[in-house]
Design an enzyme around this catalytic site. Structure first.
Site, mmCIF file in Angstrom:
data_model
loop_
_atom_site.group_PDB
_atom_site.id
_atom_site.type_symbol
_atom_site.label_atom_id
_atom_site.label_comp_id
_atom_site.label_asym_id
_atom_site.label_seq_id
_atom_site.Cartn_x
_atom_site.Cartn_y
_atom_site.Cartn_z
ATOM 1 N N SER A 142 0.843 -1.194 0.000
ATOM 2 C CA SER A 142 0.000 0.000 0.000
ATOM 3 C C SER A 142 0.886 1.255 0.000
ATOM 4 C CB SER A 142 -0.959 -0.051 1.192
ATOM 5 O OG SER A 142 -2.035 0.823 1.018
ATOM 6 N N HIS A 191 -7.746 -5.823 0.500
ATOM 7 C CA HIS A 191 -6.550 -5.002 0.576
ATOM 8 C C HIS A 191 -5.482 -5.615 1.489
ATOM 9 C CE1 HIS A 191 -4.344 -1.398 -0.306
ATOM 10 N NE2 HIS A 191 -4.232 -1.065 0.966
#
Length: 251
Positions: free
Chosen positions: A98, A229
């Site tokens: 990320s 995610h």
């Protein structure tokens, strides 16, 4: 950022020492994350010396100011990586999740500027796509919104996120990371020389978007895996990481 030493032991945590590694892996945590996120990886990557980046302002570096400039953070990390034993002789792989993928990108650029080309950059929780429109920096200013965002993304246990002590210690650097990441203005150059692989969950609407295939001249591939995610919490991508040195990316 403070004038903390750039010694590798300050910036990099190696939880599982490896006496004679075949190559080295440097892991960059997500926004609000710390080096402990990768503490077990060295047990599952035989022959690999795994280092996790210790961002200032959290865990062992809690007394230091939270970073405000992503490129400055990357340059300081690059200084520490360049000082690691075995660099540049051993192959070096950078893995960022990320926000950590963007820090890894800028660290790779800083390393390449000094003549150290990583063997591979792995951008996790990120996909090859045009940059999204900028989000307002105030989007998650309120503490309740920060906590909700953490739980929604799946990186933090809801019970832990609700704990007042956790919030007092953690929310300042989560908020700081958010502001740093939102104020980071991407640049198309310098072009990387190292190959890039992205790993993205097939159910991840929050994946970082970055035109990775245009940011490197060393080859690019994208890997899709089951999950959201934080797909790497239940299923860390050990096999993909191990293959990153053996298998060249596509041009």
């Amino acid at each position: 950022m403070s004038e903390a030493t750039h010694h590798p032991s300050t910036w990099l945590q190696c939880a599982v020492p490896v006496a004679d590694p075949r190559w080295q892996l440097v892991c960059f945590p997500h926004a609000g994350g710390s080096a402990s996120f990768f503490r077990d990886w060295g047990h599952h990557l035989p022959g690999v010396r795994v280092h996790a980046v210790r961002y200032p302002g959290r865990a062992e570096r809690l007394a230091e100011p939270v970073p405000t400039d992503l490129r400055e953070l990357a340059r300081a990390t690059a200084d520490a990586v360049a000082a690691l034993p075995g660099v540049p002789d051993l192959p070096l792989v950078l893995f960022g999740h990320s926000m950590g993928a963007a820090v890894a990108l800028e660290t790779a650029r800083a390393l390449e500027a000094r003549g150290i080309t990583p063997a591979h950059l792995i951008a996790s929780g990120s996909r090859d796509a045009a940059y999204p429109p900028p989000e307002p920096a105030t989007e998650i200013d309120e503490d309740d919104e920060v906590v909700t965002r953490l739980i929604t993304l799946g990186g933090t246990d809801p019970e832990l996120a609700a704990d007042p002590v956790f919030q007092e210690l953690v929310l300042p650097y989560i908020r700081g990371d958010s502001h740093m990441f939102h104020s980071y203005l991407p640049r198309p150059e310098p072009l990387l020389r190292c190959p890039v692989t992205t790993i993205v969950g097939d159910d991840d609407p929050d994946a970082d978007r970055r035109p990775w295939s245009e940011l490197t001249g060393g080859g690019f591939r994208e890997q899709r895996v089951p999950g959201d995610h934080f797909y790497l919490v239940p299923e860390p991508p050990y096999a993909l990481v191990l293959n990153s040195v053996a298998a060249p990316a596509e041009h």
